[in-house]
Design a protein around this motif. Sequence first.
Motif, PDB file in Angstrom:
ATOM      1  N   ARG A  27       0.823  -1.119  -0.372  1.00 37.10           N
ATOM      2  CA  ARG A  27       0.177   0.073   0.106  1.00 37.10           C
ATOM      3  C   ARG A  27       0.932   1.027  -0.112  1.00 37.10           C
ATOM      4  O   ARG A  27       0.178   2.641  -0.535  1.00 37.10           O
ATOM      5  N   ARG A  28       2.629   1.348   0.441  1.00 36.83           N
ATOM      6  CA  ARG A  28       2.867   2.217   0.201  1.00 36.83           C
ATOM      7  C   ARG A  28       4.255   2.427  -0.791  1.00 36.83           C
ATOM      8  O   ARG A  28       5.034   2.845  -1.068  1.00 36.83           O
ATOM      9  N   ALA A  29       3.772   1.462  -1.650  1.00 43.01           N
ATOM     10  CA  ALA A  29       4.085   1.433  -3.395  1.00 43.01           C
ATOM     11  C   ALA A  29       4.019   2.817  -3.507  1.00 43.01           C
ATOM     12  O   ALA A  29       2.736   3.576  -3.447  1.00 43.01           O
ATOM     13  N   GLY A  30       5.509   3.679  -4.667  1.00 46.99           N
ATOM     14  CA  GLY A  30       5.433   4.930  -4.588  1.00 46.99           C
ATOM     15  C   GLY A  30       6.341   5.770  -3.774  1.00 46.99           C
ATOM     16  O   GLY A  30       7.034   6.665  -4.208  1.00 46.99           O
ATOM     17  N   LYS A  92      14.205   4.560  -8.568  1.00 49.35           N
ATOM     18  CA  LYS A  92      13.755   4.630  -9.968  1.00 49.35           C
ATOM     19  C   LYS A  92      12.263   3.917  -9.523  1.00 49.35           C
ATOM     20  O   LYS A  92      11.775   4.169 -10.552  1.00 49.35           O
ATOM     21  N   ARG A  93      12.324   2.536  -8.470  1.00 50.49           N
ATOM     22  CA  ARG A  93      11.243   1.979  -8.689  1.00 50.49           C
ATOM     23  C   ARG A  93       9.850   3.005  -8.147  1.00 50.49           C
ATOM     24  O   ARG A  93       9.389   2.559  -9.096  1.00 50.49           O
ATOM     25  N   ASP A  94      10.290   3.690  -7.673  1.00 51.35           N
ATOM     26  CA  ASP A  94       9.454   4.487  -7.128  1.00 51.35           C
ATOM     27  C   ASP A  94       8.793   5.050  -8.331  1.00 51.35           C
ATOM     28  O   ASP A  94       7.727   5.512  -8.382  1.00 51.35           O
ATOM     29  N   ALA A  95       8.982   5.931  -9.197  1.00 43.09           N
ATOM     30  CA  ALA A  95       9.500   6.530  -9.920  1.00 43.09           C
ATOM     31  C   ALA A  95       8.611   5.961 -11.240  1.00 43.09           C
ATOM     32  O   ALA A  95       7.591   6.497 -11.529  1.00 43.09           O
ATOM     33  N   LEU A  96       9.015   4.862 -11.612  1.00 38.56           N
ATOM     34  CA  LEU A  96       7.752   4.323 -12.117  1.00 38.56           C
ATOM     35  C   LEU A  96       6.950   3.217 -11.121  1.00 38.56           C
ATOM     36  O   LEU A  96       5.399   4.141 -12.453  1.00 38.56           O
ATOM     37  N   ALA A  98       5.491   5.274  -9.885  1.00 42.96           N
ATOM     38  CA  ALA A  98       4.453   6.830  -9.953  1.00 42.96           C
ATOM     39  C   ALA A  98       3.734   7.214 -11.635  1.00 42.96           C
ATOM     40  O   ALA A  98       2.442   7.003 -11.318  1.00 42.96           O
ATOM     41  N   GLU A  99       4.774   6.497 -12.002  1.00 40.44           N
ATOM     42  CA  GLU A  99       3.709   6.688 -13.489  1.00 40.44           C
ATOM     43  C   GLU A  99       2.790   5.111 -14.077  1.00 40.44           C
ATOM     44  O   GLU A  99       2.025   5.784 -14.468  1.00 40.44           O
ATOM     45  N   VAL A 100       3.032   4.247 -13.558  1.00 41.84           N
ATOM     46  CA  VAL A 100       2.025   2.799 -13.543  1.00 41.84           C
ATOM     47  C   VAL A 100       0.892   3.642 -12.658  1.00 41.84           C
ATOM     48  O   VAL A 100      -0.077   3.213 -13.770  1.00 41.84           O
ATOM     49  N   ARG A 101       0.880   4.336 -11.509  1.00 46.01           N
ATOM     50  CA  ARG A 101      -0.328   4.525 -10.874  1.00 46.01           C
ATOM     51  C   ARG A 101      -1.199   5.960 -11.709  1.00 46.01           C
ATOM     52  O   ARG A 101      -1.922   5.744 -11.706  1.00 46.01           O
ATOM     53  N   GLN A 102       0.203   6.846 -12.205  1.00 42.80           N
ATOM     54  CA  GLN A 102      -1.031   7.938 -13.057  1.00 42.80           C
ATOM     55  C   GLN A 102      -1.454   7.547 -13.957  1.00 42.80           C
ATOM     56  O   GLN A 102      -2.584   7.561 -14.360  1.00 42.80           O
TER      57      GLN A 102
END
Length: 348
Positions: A27-30, A92-96, A98-102
Amino acid sequence: MNSQLLGVTGALMLIGILLQVWFSDPRRAGRQAAMQLPSVLLYAVAVSLLMFSIFPESYADGRALGFSIGGATAFVLVFTTLSFQWLARAGKRDALEAEVRQARQEVERLNRRLTIVEAAQQPQRLQRTTRAHASIRQDRRHRLGIITGNISNVTGVDVWVNAENVQMEMARPTEPTISGTIRYRGGRRDTAGNLVDDLVYDELREVALRTPVAPATVFTTSSGRLAESNSVKRILHVASVEGSPGTGYRQVADISGCMRNVLAEMDRLNAGGEELRTVVLPLLGTGNGGGDPQRTAQIMVEAALDYFRAHPSSRVRTVYLLAFTDLEEQIVRLVLTEHHDVSGLDPA
């Protein structure tokens, strides 16, 4: 080896592990990089204490263009460097993520709009009455919400709002409108179901002595027999439609004022000792008035939020928008879920 130092080292490592497990929740991914930084720092401190307690003679010799480091110091430096490299990968995983979530949010938004387009082709009346709440960010006192279906099936809401014309002429009891429904169900009926005492209509005519009234004007009446059948305490009649000969009715320009005046009237009644906490409003002026439902819903939601910002101690708790058709439901849900000051929409 110092036993106290070893105990402190173990405690720091344990805290770091527990924090990392908690931070690693899906649940805290990103947010992994930012949230796991405390764990990395705790590990680094713990390893430093441990290694220097084992190798107290470690050294660091300075040179002109840098440092030559050995022993425990080198081990700690290597561990810290590896830890921050791991954090960089986590970033970098967080950035990816975030893009997936968006991207997912954009797909959901497009799906909601597609549903609205499909529903607009042939809106269907909703037979089932449901209720959902949405929280307001930075406001734990008030909520927005949606109620679906026929208003005659709505119970437990303190105030019903009647979207009336500036003449304050309620619809005939047989008309399939909210005004007609309130007039019929609020009146006294005989055993055959015929209206024999027009309670709400008669009271409205008494309080609205001079008509037409200004747009957004609000009049308060009792709820008549709706108090018994639906637990309604008050009916608020707001002038949200105006008409002229030959052209019919149209939505008034000040829908925002209609919403503000309704909430202000509720707070005025509350100040006088009444207990009015919840209210349900239709999309004002979108029936016979021909107003655009999505624009109207946006204006009403924004006006309610503005009112609560200006009156944070308002005793009104929940404002519901009524969705009579599947199209109105999709529109109201879209407006609530996409507003940056509204959080979540959960079933009541």
